[in-house]
Design an enzyme around this catalytic site. Structure first.
Site, mmCIF file in Angstrom:
data_model
loop_
_atom_site.group_PDB
_atom_site.id
_atom_site.type_symbol
_atom_site.label_atom_id
_atom_site.label_comp_id
_atom_site.label_asym_id
_atom_site.label_seq_id
_atom_site.Cartn_x
_atom_site.Cartn_y
_atom_site.Cartn_z
ATOM 1 N N HIS A 22 0.837 -1.216 0.000
ATOM 2 C CA HIS A 22 0.000 0.000 0.000
ATOM 3 C C HIS A 22 0.874 1.270 0.000
ATOM 4 O O HIS A 22 0.879 2.033 0.972
ATOM 5 C CB HIS A 22 -0.873 -0.062 1.271
ATOM 6 N N GLU A 53 -1.070 1.342 -5.317
ATOM 7 C CA GLU A 53 -0.791 0.143 -4.527
ATOM 8 C C GLU A 53 -0.757 -1.116 -5.386
ATOM 9 O O GLU A 53 -1.768 -1.441 -6.033
ATOM 10 C CB GLU A 53 -1.866 0.006 -3.453
HETATM 11 O O1 TA6 Z 1 -6.114 1.982 -0.310
HETATM 12 C C1 TA6 Z 1 -7.316 2.638 -0.215
HETATM 13 C C2 TA6 Z 1 -7.964 2.371 1.131
HETATM 14 O O2 TA6 Z 1 -8.602 1.124 1.153
HETATM 15 C C3 TA6 Z 1 -8.892 3.527 1.407
HETATM 16 O O3 TA6 Z 1 -10.248 3.122 1.331
HETATM 17 C C4 TA6 Z 1 -8.487 4.016 2.805
HETATM 18 O O4 TA6 Z 1 -9.248 3.372 3.785
HETATM 19 C C5 TA6 Z 1 -7.009 3.629 2.823
HETATM 20 O O5 TA6 Z 1 -6.982 2.356 2.211
HETATM 21 C C6 TA6 Z 1 -6.341 3.685 4.167
HETATM 22 O O6 TA6 Z 1 -6.839 2.677 5.010
HETATM 23 P P1 TA6 Z 1 -6.334 2.686 6.548
HETATM 24 O O7 TA6 Z 1 -6.986 1.490 7.191
HETATM 25 O O8 TA6 Z 1 -4.835 2.575 6.524
HETATM 26 O O9 TA6 Z 1 -6.775 4.015 7.109
#
Ligand code: TA6
Length: 284
Positions: free
Chosen positions: A158, A258
């Site tokens: 990510h 990601e």
């Molecule tokens: O990568 C996108 C995502 O799924 C968004 O929906 C947002 O929630 C982000 O990840 C960050 O997630 P987190 O649990 O690290 O706040």
């Protein structure tokens, strides 16, 4: 210079950070989460972004760098009480090996099922993250199924990339690819041209193609293997304001692209088999 492998302490109750330094680059990896925090090629700024409000605490994912989302992406499919984006990014990993490979320093970290809370994912596995820090940054996330049963995973590296101003960022390479818009009832659309940002974006692109992230800070290229999805996210103003570990104005200076297998791209790992999700990041 001879590459060096040293450890930094963020605070005494928190696992250390491995620092890899060579004439090619500097890279920092937190043992908490197997989490790459920083990658600075020689003569460059950090390609990765970490929030100034990031929290370094047991059970909390670090906001920025490259969180390892595994064995599920997003909310758990059946149990909303399980940690968002899985258990790997909130578990403490071990350093299995450091060394040199083809002239580049690397570190291999592992997370064994015996060291994690079995109530969240009740299988025998070894999760391995190999990080190669040369002029480019390469990550290899390998799932080893040591169980007698197959198990499904969704996963993502990510990555939070540092950009000078999100409004001037263009992500190229997704033209013509379908994407699932997580902000529009998971409807599917087709991408036309480069991805630009003027509001919150949260999309799952069905693609295994390389992409480029163009911004005034420079151009990053991102190649993948073992990946059939790419998630593109910027929280923009409102969501950044709702996240306690995200500065209100910090949405301007980051973009997530990601390398993943998420949504319909679930991977089933057979007993005794391995699956590797890999990315290569380079600045031009
Ligand atoms: O990568 C996108 C995502 O799924 C968004 O929906 C947002 O929630 C982000 O990840 C960050 O997630 P987190 O649990 O690290 O706040």
């Amino acid at each position: 210079m001879t590459p060096s492998f040293t450890y930094e302490t963020i605070h005494e109750a928190y696992p250390p950070v491995l620092c890899i330094e060579s004439e090619m680059s500097r890279c920092k990896i937190a043992l908490h989460g197997g989490h790459v925090l920083s990658f600075v090629p020689a003569g460059s700024d950090d390609l990765l972004w970490v929030s100034e409000k990031a929290v370094y605490r047991e059970g909390k994912a670090i906001r920025g760098g490259i969180p390892v989302c595994w064995p599920w992406f997003g909310a758990h499919p059946d149990d909303p009480l399980k940690p968002s984006h899985g258990i790997a990014r909130v578990s403490v990993w071990e350093i299995a090996e450091t060394g040199m490979e083809e002239g580049m320093p690397f570190a291999r970290l592992i997370l064994e099922s015996e060291q994690t809370d079995r109530e969240h994912f009740d299988y025998d596995y070894t999760l391995e993250l190999k990080v190669v820090a040369g002029e480019t940054l390469r990550l290899f996330l390998t799932t080893h199924n040591r169980d007698a049963r197959p198990f499904p995973i969704t996963e993502a590296l990510h990555s939070y990339f540092a950009v000078s101003d999100i409004r001037e960022v263009r992500v190229k390479g997704m033209d013509g690819r379908p994407y699932i818009d997580q902000l529009q009832q998971n409807q599917t659309f087709l991408q036309h041209g480069a991805i630009t940002f003027g509001e919150e974006v949260d999309r799952i692109y069905r693609t295994d193609r390389p992409c480029r992230i163009d911004s005034p800070a420079g151009t990053y290229s991102l190649h993948s293997s073992g990946s059939r999805s790419s998630v593109v996210w910027n929280p923009w103003i409102d969501k950044a304001g709702r996240l306690s570990d995200f500065g209100d104005e910090e949405y301007r200076e980051m973009v997530c692209v990601e390398t993943a297998n998420v949504g319909p791209d679930t991977v089933v790992v057979s007993p005794g088999a391995c699956h590797t999700l890999a990315m290569k990041l380079e600045k031009h």
